[in-house]
Every structure is written in structure tokens, then in C-alpha cells.
Write a protein that holds these residues in place. Structure first.
Motif, PDB file in Angstrom:
ATOM      1  N   LYS A 213       0.781  -1.324   0.077  1.00  0.00           N
ATOM      2  CA  LYS A 213      -0.175  -0.009   0.060  1.00  0.00           C
ATOM      3  C   LYS A 213       0.821   1.171  -0.074  1.00  0.00           C
ATOM      4  CE  LYS A 213      -4.195   0.461  -0.516  1.00  0.00           C
ATOM      5  NZ  LYS A 213      -5.499   0.321   0.419  1.00  0.00           N
ATOM      6  N   VAL A 214       1.934   1.151   0.788  1.00  0.00           N
ATOM      7  CA  VAL A 214       2.799   2.342   0.786  1.00  0.00           C
ATOM      8  C   VAL A 214       4.398   2.213   0.770  1.00  0.00           C
ATOM      9  CG1 VAL A 214       3.406   4.419   2.162  1.00  0.00           C
ATOM     10  CG2 VAL A 214       1.354   3.406   2.394  1.00  0.00           C
ATOM     11  N   ILE A 215       5.040   2.810  -0.105  1.00  0.00           N
ATOM     12  CA  ILE A 215       6.415   2.931   0.196  1.00  0.00           C
ATOM     13  C   ILE A 215       7.079   4.094   0.864  1.00  0.00           C
ATOM     14  CG2 ILE A 215       8.685   2.702  -1.145  1.00  0.00           C
ATOM     15  CD1 ILE A 215       7.215   1.192  -3.260  1.00  0.00           C
ATOM     16  N   ILE A 216       7.722   3.841   1.996  1.00  0.00           N
ATOM     17  CA  ILE A 216       8.493   5.189   2.654  1.00  0.00           C
ATOM     18  C   ILE A 216       9.948   5.096   2.303  1.00  0.00           C
ATOM     19  CG2 ILE A 216       9.035   5.905   4.985  1.00  0.00           C
ATOM     20  CD1 ILE A 216       6.791   4.578   6.050  1.00  0.00           C
ATOM     21  N   GLY A 217      10.208   6.334   1.713  1.00  0.00           N
ATOM     22  CA  GLY A 217      11.584   6.437   1.184  1.00  0.00           C
ATOM     23  C   GLY A 217      12.196   7.719   2.031  1.00  0.00           C
ATOM     24  N   PRO A 218      12.899   7.102   3.177  1.00  0.00           N
ATOM     25  CA  PRO A 218      13.844   8.231   3.907  1.00  0.00           C
ATOM     26  C   PRO A 218      15.073   8.757   3.364  1.00  0.00           C
ATOM     27  CG  PRO A 218      14.157   5.973   4.850  1.00  0.00           C
ATOM     28  CD  PRO A 218      13.206   5.795   3.576  1.00  0.00           C
ATOM     29  N   THR A 219      14.942   8.631   2.080  1.00  0.00           N
ATOM     30  CA  THR A 219      16.139   9.191   1.225  1.00  0.00           C
ATOM     31  C   THR A 219      15.530   9.942   0.163  1.00  0.00           C
ATOM     32  OG1 THR A 219      17.883   8.476  -0.193  1.00  0.00           O
ATOM     33  CG2 THR A 219      16.541   6.903   0.815  1.00  0.00           C
ATOM     34  N   THR A 220      16.236  10.943  -0.352  1.00  0.00           N
ATOM     35  CA  THR A 220      15.848  11.777  -1.412  1.00  0.00           C
ATOM     36  C   THR A 220      16.168  10.907  -2.596  1.00  0.00           C
ATOM     37  OG1 THR A 220      17.904  12.693  -1.619  1.00  0.00           O
ATOM     38  CG2 THR A 220      16.199  13.855  -0.245  1.00  0.00           C
ATOM     39  N   LEU A 235       0.818   3.837 -11.103  1.00  0.00           N
ATOM     40  CA  LEU A 235       0.334   3.233  -9.727  1.00  0.00           C
ATOM     41  C   LEU A 235      -0.141   4.285  -9.043  1.00  0.00           C
ATOM     42  CD1 LEU A 235       2.762   0.301  -9.342  1.00  0.00           C
ATOM     43  CD2 LEU A 235       0.181   0.072  -9.720  1.00  0.00           C
ATOM     44  N   ALA A 236      -0.545   5.629  -9.365  1.00  0.00           N
ATOM     45  CA  ALA A 236      -0.962   6.775  -8.642  1.00  0.00           C
ATOM     46  C   ALA A 236      -2.226   6.407  -7.983  1.00  0.00           C
ATOM     47  CB  ALA A 236      -1.042   7.982  -9.194  1.00  0.00           C
ATOM     48  N   GLY A 237      -2.443   6.550  -6.674  1.00  0.00           N
ATOM     49  CA  GLY A 237      -3.708   6.095  -6.012  1.00  0.00           C
ATOM     50  C   GLY A 237      -3.845   4.787  -5.466  1.00  0.00           C
ATOM     51  N   LYS A 238      -2.801   3.878  -6.109  1.00  0.00           N
ATOM     52  CA  LYS A 238      -2.829   2.491  -5.670  1.00  0.00           C
ATOM     53  C   LYS A 238      -1.702   2.358  -4.821  1.00  0.00           C
ATOM     54  CE  LYS A 238      -5.057   0.900  -9.912  1.00  0.00           C
ATOM     55  NZ  LYS A 238      -4.481   1.792 -11.105  1.00  0.00           N
ATOM     56  N   VAL A 239      -0.496   2.467  -5.204  1.00  0.00           N
ATOM     57  CA  VAL A 239       0.541   2.338  -4.077  1.00  0.00           C
ATOM     58  C   VAL A 239       1.015   4.012  -3.811  1.00  0.00           C
ATOM     59  CG1 VAL A 239       2.843   1.383  -3.743  1.00  0.00           C
ATOM     60  CG2 VAL A 239       1.497   0.357  -5.118  1.00  0.00           C
ATOM     61  N   PHE A 240       0.900   4.080  -2.667  1.00  0.00           N
ATOM     62  CA  PHE A 240       1.363   5.632  -2.080  1.00  0.00           C
ATOM     63  C   PHE A 240       2.733   5.521  -1.832  1.00  0.00           C
ATOM     64  CE2 PHE A 240      -3.051   4.915  -1.298  1.00  0.00           C
ATOM     65  CZ  PHE A 240      -3.816   6.020  -1.631  1.00  0.00           C
ATOM     66  N   LEU A 241       3.224   6.869  -1.955  1.00  0.00           N
ATOM     67  CA  LEU A 241       4.522   7.194  -1.597  1.00  0.00           C
ATOM     68  C   LEU A 241       4.712   8.391  -0.864  1.00  0.00           C
ATOM     69  CD1 LEU A 241       7.859   6.298  -2.436  1.00  0.00           C
ATOM     70  CD2 LEU A 241       7.333   7.950  -4.256  1.00  0.00           C
ATOM     71  N   THR A 242       5.867   8.000   0.190  1.00  0.00           N
ATOM     72  CA  THR A 242       5.933   9.403   1.060  1.00  0.00           C
ATOM     73  C   THR A 242       7.572   9.198   1.486  1.00  0.00           C
ATOM     74  OG1 THR A 242       5.090  10.770   2.742  1.00  0.00           O
ATOM     75  CG2 THR A 242       5.117   8.449   3.252  1.00  0.00           C
ATOM     76  N   GLY A 243       7.849  10.123   2.277  1.00  0.00           N
ATOM     77  CA  GLY A 243       9.402  10.125   2.863  1.00  0.00           C
ATOM     78  C   GLY A 243      10.010  11.420   2.866  1.00  0.00           C
ATOM     79  N   LEU A 244      11.313  11.286   2.741  1.00  0.00           N
ATOM     80  CA  LEU A 244      11.941  12.589   2.843  1.00  0.00           C
ATOM     81  C   LEU A 244      12.535  12.883   1.143  1.00  0.00           C
ATOM     82  CD1 LEU A 244      14.102  11.424   5.697  1.00  0.00           C
ATOM     83  CD2 LEU A 244      12.056  13.060   5.637  1.00  0.00           C
TER      84      LEU A 244
END
Ligand code: RAM
Length: 334
Positions: A213-220, A235-244
Motif C-alpha cells: 500500500k505504501v512505500i516510505i523512502g527516507p532518502t531523497t 500506480l498513482a492512488g494504488k501504491v502511495f509514496l512518502t518520505g524525505l
């Protein structure tokens, strides 16, 4: 007569000493984790500005690969060049200790920024923002994006990176809250802050965990690579992305909905503060002890505090949230 000659000689000697001191104490270096990282370039840009603003010479270095070994070689070279201080985003908390001890014995001051070494290896650390807050907000963002349910994966930098590892620890602590009972961290993958590896690691995550559901990227670097993969695959709206993320690299993925929001701090200011701390340490204005204060140019006065981990640090500020409403203001800044 004799007195006058002695005075002239003393003045000449003093002048010579000042020259030698000035000649030797003029170079300040910064070593980032690796080349090809736009975030790292901004940190180094800020450091250079601060060093030059104070009238000194700046040397910027970064190895091709984000390894401790490569940074050790650069530090050896900088010791030979007799720099006054080394600023450093470390690729490993402990592996640099012997070479940094050698640098310290040679009178070189060590200030880490972005990614710290252990406390014994440095004089002071410049912390971008509270690591607990950084870790926790990323999990809270994943929760909100996923509607409180589903699998999460983390796409990190290298497995040895001090900064990412502290943030991941706090992410795991946040996940212990019963609120996250329906969310599961399925994997921590490492893209090593290399674009290609981060891309293939993202693809592998999508393949191995079809329910992700979500990938968190704590790296730019990782976040931008994942943004491209998710956009290309629609995949917009299907797998969300957040982080730094760096606004300049992420604006496109924030606009297209792949990354609803993300966080960061000002990398230019981070390097700039490190530049003022490096000069403060080298000039003896501060020793890096709790309570020391420096006047950090445009950032004003900053205080050294306990890092609660055996060392001391100066905190830059709080992480900032970027989303559709503000990304346009920032995408051309850094
Ligand atoms: C990458 C680097 C850097 C980190 C940022 C958030 O550019 O890993 O060390 O602070 O991401």
C-alpha cells in the motif's frame, strides 16, 4: 637601539607566525556520502557559502560510491593537505573512527552533518531535525495515505547509513502503537542512494508484495527513483509514496498524485550551519561542548546541546511538509 631592533624583530616574527597560521588554517573541507546526489550538492553548496563568507578556502569532496572505505581514503588525503576542519556526512557510524582519530591528533576539527559518526569520532554534529519526529511522521503519513490498513515497505539508502538507520528505528517504534494493528512493515530494502539500484529495488518490492500500500523512502535518491517507477507504472492512488524528498526532484510526483506529501529540511542551511560550526571549532571560538553558542551568519545564534547519545549537536530545525499546495514555491529553491 637594541630595544628597537628587538621590537622590530618581534613584530616581524609575529607577522610570520600569523601568516603561517593563516596559510595553514585556511582550508575547510566537506565530504558528502557520494557523488551524484542533488541533496548532497545542496548541503555542500551551503557549506561552501559559509566557509567563503568567513574568508576561508573550501574543498568539497565525495566518493563515487557511498562507502566508509572510500571516505577513509579522502580523509587521509585531507590530513595530508593539513585542512583546519573536516565536515562530513558519514557512510558508517564506527568505521571511520581510526582515521578520524588520526585527523584529530593532527589538530583537525571534525563536524558531522546529515549523517553522524559515533560521538568519539567527532567534535560536534549538526542535526537536521529531531530523528524521533522524522521517523514518526513518516509512519503517520503512511497510515493516513493507506486509510490505516495495509502493507508498508521502506526503501532506504545504504544499510550502514547512520541517519536512515536512526529514522527507521523510530518508524518501528511508532508502529508499535496499537493504532497500527492493521499495518505491517513487510521489508526494508536498500537502494544505496544509487538511482539504478533504488529503481530495481522498488520494482522488486512491487513484484514481491502485490498488496503493497505504501512505500516510505527516507532518502531523497530513493524517493525520486520510486516516484518515477510508480508514475511509469500508472500506480498513482494504488501504491502511495512518502518520505524525505527534494522538492526539485519530487514536484512532478507530488503533482501527479504518486506522492501525496513528503518531508524535508533545507539542505543548503544544513551545510551552511556546518560551515559556521567548522570555523568556530577551528578558531577555538567553541569546543563543541554543551552550552557553546555560535553566531551562524544568516541563521543567527545557535546553541550546542546534548545529543543524548554520548555526544553533542546543534539542531537545525523541524522537518517541513511539502504537498500540492506549496511544492511550486520550493521546487526551484532546492
Ligand atoms: C539522501 C541522503 C541524505 C539524507 C537525505 C534525506 O539524499 O541519504 O543523507 O539526509 O536523503
Amino acid at each position: 637601539m637594541f630595544k628597537r631592533m628587538a621590537m622590530v624583530a618581534a613584530i616581524a616574527l609575529l607577522g610570520l607566525a600569523a601568516m603561517t597560521q593563516a596559510g595553514e588554517a585556511k582550508k575547510f573541507a566537506f565530504i558528502f556520502k557520494s557523488t551524484g546526489n542533488p541533496f548532497g550538492e545542496k548541503v555542500m553548496e551551503g557549506y561552501k557559502t559559509a566557509i567563503e563568507e568567513q574568508g576561508y578556502e573550501c574543498i568539497l569532496r565525495a566518493p563515487d560510491l557511498p562507502t566508509a572505505e572510500a571516505q577513509i581514503m579522502i580523509i587521509e588525503e585531507l590530513i595530508a593537505q593539513r585542512v583546519a576542519a573536516i565536515g562530513l556526512s558519514a557512510n558508517d557510524p564506527d568505521a571511520l573512527q581510526p582515521v578520524l582519530r588520526k585527523a584529530k591528533r593532527a589538530g583537525i576539527k571534525i563536524v558531522t552533518a546529515d549523517s553522524a559518526t559515533n560521538a568519539e569520532s567527532r567534535d560536534l554534529h549538526i542535526n537536521q531535525a529531531d530523528p524521533e519526529l522524522i521517523g514518526r511522521v513518516e509512519i503517520q503519513a503512511a497510515y493516513d495515505m493507506a486509510g490505516g490498513k495495509g502493507d508498508i515497505a521502506i526503501l532506504s539508502a545504504t544499510s550502514q547509513a547512520t541517519n536512515q538507520n536512526i529514522w527507521i528505528e523510530w518508524m518501528k517504534k511508532e508502529l508499535e502503537d496499537p493504532k497500527y494493528a492493521n499495518m505491517k512493515l513487510v521489508k526494508v530494502a536498500y537502494g544505496d542512494d544509487l538511482r539504478d539500484k533504488s529503481t530495481s529495488e522498488t520494482e522488486a518490492l512491487l513484484k514481491t508484495f502485490p498488496e503493497l500500500k505504501v512505500i516510505i523512502g527516507p532518502t531523497t535518491v530513493g524517493l525520486a527513483a520510486a516516484g518515477k517507477v510508480l508514475s511509469d507504472k500508472g500506480l498513482a492512488g494504488k501504491v502511495f509514496l512518502t518520505g524525505l524528498g527534494l522538492p526539485s526532484e519530487m514536484a512532478e510526483y507530488i503533482q501527479n498524485g504518486v506522492c501525496p506529501w513528503m518531508y524535508l529540511w533545507n539542505p543548503i542551511d544544513l551545510g551552511y550551519l556546518a560551515g559556521y560550526a567548522a570555523v568556530g571549532l577551528a578558531d577555538g571560538a567553541i569546543t563543541g561542548a554543551v552550552g557553546d553558542t555560535i553566531s551562524a551568519g544568516k541563521l543567527g545564534r545557535k546553541e550546542v546541546v546534548d545529543d543524548n547519545n554520548g555526544g553533542t549537536e546543534i539542531m537545525l530545525g523541524a522537518p517541513f511538509r511539502f504537498d500540492k499546495d506549496n511544492i511550486d514555491e520550493w521546487k526551484n529553491v532546492y
